[in-house]
Design a protein around this motif. Sequence first.
Motif, mmCIF file in Angstrom:
data_model
loop_
_atom_site.group_PDB
_atom_site.id
_atom_site.type_symbol
_atom_site.label_atom_id
_atom_site.label_comp_id
_atom_site.label_asym_id
_atom_site.label_seq_id
_atom_site.Cartn_x
_atom_site.Cartn_y
_atom_site.Cartn_z
ATOM 1 N N TRP A 396 12.816 50.885 25.045
ATOM 2 C CA TRP A 396 11.606 50.434 24.350
ATOM 3 C C TRP A 396 11.792 49.045 23.734
ATOM 4 C CZ3 TRP A 396 14.459 54.216 21.545
ATOM 5 C CH2 TRP A 396 14.884 53.820 20.268
ATOM 6 N N ARG A 434 16.679 56.137 29.151
ATOM 7 C CA ARG A 434 15.358 56.388 29.730
ATOM 8 C C ARG A 434 14.439 56.960 28.661
ATOM 9 N NH1 ARG A 434 19.045 58.271 33.600
ATOM 10 N NH2 ARG A 434 19.204 56.873 35.381
ATOM 11 N N VAL A 435 13.945 56.073 27.806
ATOM 12 C CA VAL A 435 13.112 56.521 26.683
ATOM 13 C C VAL A 435 11.821 55.728 26.724
ATOM 14 C CG1 VAL A 435 14.819 57.470 25.122
ATOM 15 C CG2 VAL A 435 14.608 55.018 25.261
ATOM 16 N N ASN A 436 10.695 56.449 26.894
ATOM 17 C CA ASN A 436 9.390 55.794 27.073
ATOM 18 C C ASN A 436 9.507 54.674 28.116
ATOM 19 O OD1 ASN A 436 8.518 57.549 25.127
ATOM 20 N ND2 ASN A 436 7.599 56.010 23.825
ATOM 21 N N CYS A 437 8.636 53.768 28.157
ATOM 22 C CA CYS A 437 8.729 52.481 28.852
ATOM 23 C C CYS A 437 9.491 52.478 30.182
ATOM 24 C CB CYS A 437 9.372 51.475 27.910
ATOM 25 S SG CYS A 437 8.707 51.494 26.257
ATOM 26 N N PRO A 438 9.203 53.394 31.115
ATOM 27 C CA PRO A 438 9.930 53.365 32.390
ATOM 28 C C PRO A 438 9.700 52.075 33.181
ATOM 29 C CG PRO A 438 8.123 54.952 32.484
ATOM 30 C CD PRO A 438 8.233 54.508 31.066
ATOM 31 N N TYR B 181 11.798 59.087 21.056
ATOM 32 C CA TYR B 181 11.173 58.308 22.134
ATOM 33 C C TYR B 181 11.496 58.894 23.510
ATOM 34 C CZ TYR B 181 9.539 54.404 19.190
ATOM 35 O OH TYR B 181 8.875 53.614 18.284
ATOM 36 N N ALA B 182 12.572 59.668 23.613
ATOM 37 C CA ALA B 182 12.938 60.252 24.910
ATOM 38 C C ALA B 182 12.095 61.478 25.262
ATOM 39 C CB ALA B 182 14.414 60.637 24.927
ATOM 40 N N GLU B 185 9.540 61.270 28.271
ATOM 41 C CA GLU B 185 10.160 61.293 29.606
ATOM 42 C C GLU B 185 10.646 62.697 29.951
ATOM 43 O OE1 GLU B 185 10.660 58.280 31.631
ATOM 44 O OE2 GLU B 185 9.099 57.825 30.154
#
Lengths: 477, 477
Positions: A396, A434-438, B181-182, B185
Amino acid sequence: MVEFVSMENDVNIKDISFINNIKSMAVIGPSKKRDFFFLRNHAENFKGDLYAIHPTVKEIPGFDQRKIFTSVKNIPGDIDFVFIAVPPSQILEVMNDCTEKGVKLASIFTAEFSDSGMKEGLELEKELIKRAQDKVRILGPNGMGLYYPKLGIAWRPKFPSTPGKIGFIAQSGGICNIAIYATQELGINFSKVFSFGNGADLDFVDLLYFLSNDSETDIILCYIEGIKEKRGDDLKKVLAQNKKPIIVLKGGKTKTGIIAAKTHTASISGEDRTWKAIFKQYNLIEVDTLEQLLFAARLIDYYGLFDLKNIAVFSISGGYGVILVDLICAQGMNVPPFSPEIQKKLNSKFFTLGTSSKNPLDVSAQIYHSKIMREIIDLALSDRNIDALIMDLPSWYFNIDFHIKKDNTFEPNMIECLSLGHEHKKPIFPIIQRVNCPNDRARISRKLAERKVPIFGDPLEFMTLISKISKYSKKRI
Amino acid sequence: MVEFVSMENDVNIKDISFINNIKSMAVIGPSKKRDFFFLRNHAENFKGDLYAIHPTVKEIPGFDQRKIFTSVKNIPGDIDFVFIAVPPSQILEVMNDCTEKGVKLASIFTAEFSDSGMKEGLELEKELIKRAQDKVRILGPNGMGLYYPKLGIAWRPKFPSTPGKIGFIAQSGGICNIAIYATQELGINFSKVFSFGNGADLDFVDLLYFLSNDSETDIILCYIEGIKEKRGDDLKKVLAQNKKPIIVLKGGKTKTGIIAAKTHTASISGEDRTWKAIFKQYNLIEVDTLEQLLFAARLIDYYGLFDLKNIAVFSISGGYGVILVDLICAQGMNVPPFSPEIQKKLNSKFFTLGTSSKNPLDVSAQIYHSKIMREIIDLALSDRNIDALIMDLPSWYFNIDFHIKKDNTFEPNMIECLSLGHEHKKPIFPIIQRVNCPNDRARISRKLAERKVPIFGDPLEFMTLISKISKYSKKRI
């Protein structure tokens, strides 16, 4: 006549060095029912002359009609390579034609040979080899053959067309498909991939020798379930002359795995400890999963060989930094203090509460001062006590909507930071969780791949691998 | 007066059960320089009355002017919860106001207390606790406090607003940020997350007791670096009464990790073997990374507790199937033959060359017959010898451009297949490798999360976890 490459101690190796010069190929038996799948796939990228061989089909939509023939014998020029997907009943006749035509290499996709477990299949395979007269070298049967992006040889659609320096040998075509399709996400490229199926002619030992001496290949990956017992000594001789890093995934290590491997490719896996002893003696890097095989290849492809003892940790979250320290130390590496003069300089770069300028570095909210981050990483890597840097940088941070003060310089500055490893010749391993914002993560991943910086999503993806590569490098020197 | 929850053996626990009924809150000291960051974040989702407390600011763009006060004392109604981000110099006065107002809980973001390692900070922290008079319960100082999506309490922007049944306790705010935040996903949701910083008032033991008895929480996650020695017995008593699965990540396990933890939160980690003994005695699930902590929580959240011995493997690539067998057996689980009557039925479902109807199942190109895949998986799971199914399904299969015959029914049929675990009450663990097609993978991941099917990208992400969860479940029964 079969050509034997002369090697110390008379190892028998079939020469396939000609494949680097394949100029023409034919797909024999493209299936109309499957919309000429294998022909179309090769047509995507093949750089030489491509022909279709079919007994009855006269027209293939989108394919030059003048390049369709009923037999490989009728093609006017030379044919170096054929991909054969005819039914087993036609295979012998097709092979006769290939031998007569002077075809150098045949990939045989057709199954139902020794893989069937039936006597008829085994005999058909023997007869096939006989008809090839040691003039036509064979990949398969029951394999996908050759992926060679430089020449555009590719058995499946959308296989990447960019060549790299990583070679891969696997019996299993499915494993190859996963590996090849994964390269785009990983930012790596293959030189050549061999799926040799039953290995009736060219086998693991031949292909390993080829890649070991192939100027287009620097790193060798193998997925191996077993080899014929009589080839054991040849394998050892090939390994003895090899100078390249070989990363190996052995299928059939456990009792049940051995049975599964036998069902899969009729391979005799042999005792795991026998394999382990060979891997140890010839300094192979053994991994446990296909993903590790590819991750390890990427690490060496991007950073070359490395032998790491002392690691700097750079974390945005102190807690994540502590976890990284535990993981690093559990692998037998250290997270040592910085040397006094570097520590002094580092101290002057930290000004936000809740940070730590010691190793593990905890930059906390100061991360947004991206120019200073560059100075901090540069200092840490300039410490001669430090061999590499592992960092945690959740995705993020690369999404401007998450910034308190929208800062467009953050991303280019951080890309610079993460590329500093190459300047210092010390690897940086960024964990971009891998947190939000892929989408932001994917963009950063691409940008970093261009600069040969490998990103990971989880420390377990690489932690054991850097230790294994270090052990390999140390033993090699 | 402090309320002690009555427990066997007189364990001292501070009661915070009131937090499930927080109706009003104030952010004290929102920073104009940071565009009122913490106020805006809480304003995103807070469901009750939200106030801003600032000594000078009269207007905050986008925020109701009538809800800005100079002191919490001036707010007309009750205030249950405050988030404090004032400089250390103002903290005592602010706490006096909170005590007078009858505030029940204060999150103190302000740092420079005992975390500074300085005498002044330590004394300020002591004085702060004194001023709270056991009337105001404190999270922090030097913590992020409380994330409580049901009530919309969230210290950072874009924290999810959907509540789940997973609780998380961590000193580190950074670890909490990554975890929260994860969740998007991963397809999981938190009930409550506590970042308790220095733990000057509410500490790990208090919060663990709270979650252990919180009706909104089924699974408890912990990241812990250490606890005060005097709380050791209380911790054991809390663990003794706990009935919920607790998954724990211990920071500071190695010698260097222990030093790092001390720098981070002044925690005394203690001997790893002491912690290991406690985890064993009270049947906690210990993991090695934050990612494992979240993956393990998702597994239990989606499938409940399970105790797996015999696994069916379903693979598209025979080689990948062999690797899975090795990994499963290395964890002490089995990949047994199917029972005769199931095997007979399974045999009749395989008609493509190169497949195997035995365990490990190798469906190869037959995968595209997605209706038959449903029957195969249904049969495998109906075998009473089988406890679960692990499968490999690379993401490109979900991209229609990769299909030979474009088949729109493939995706819905496969979603059905992968959901069959819930019908049989036997977990399915799909590995959808990250190969090309990230958008297709993301879509499938979302669809499967809706059906509580957890997907992975790599077998190492879950292989040890299913073994750990099985051990936990077995010991629990």
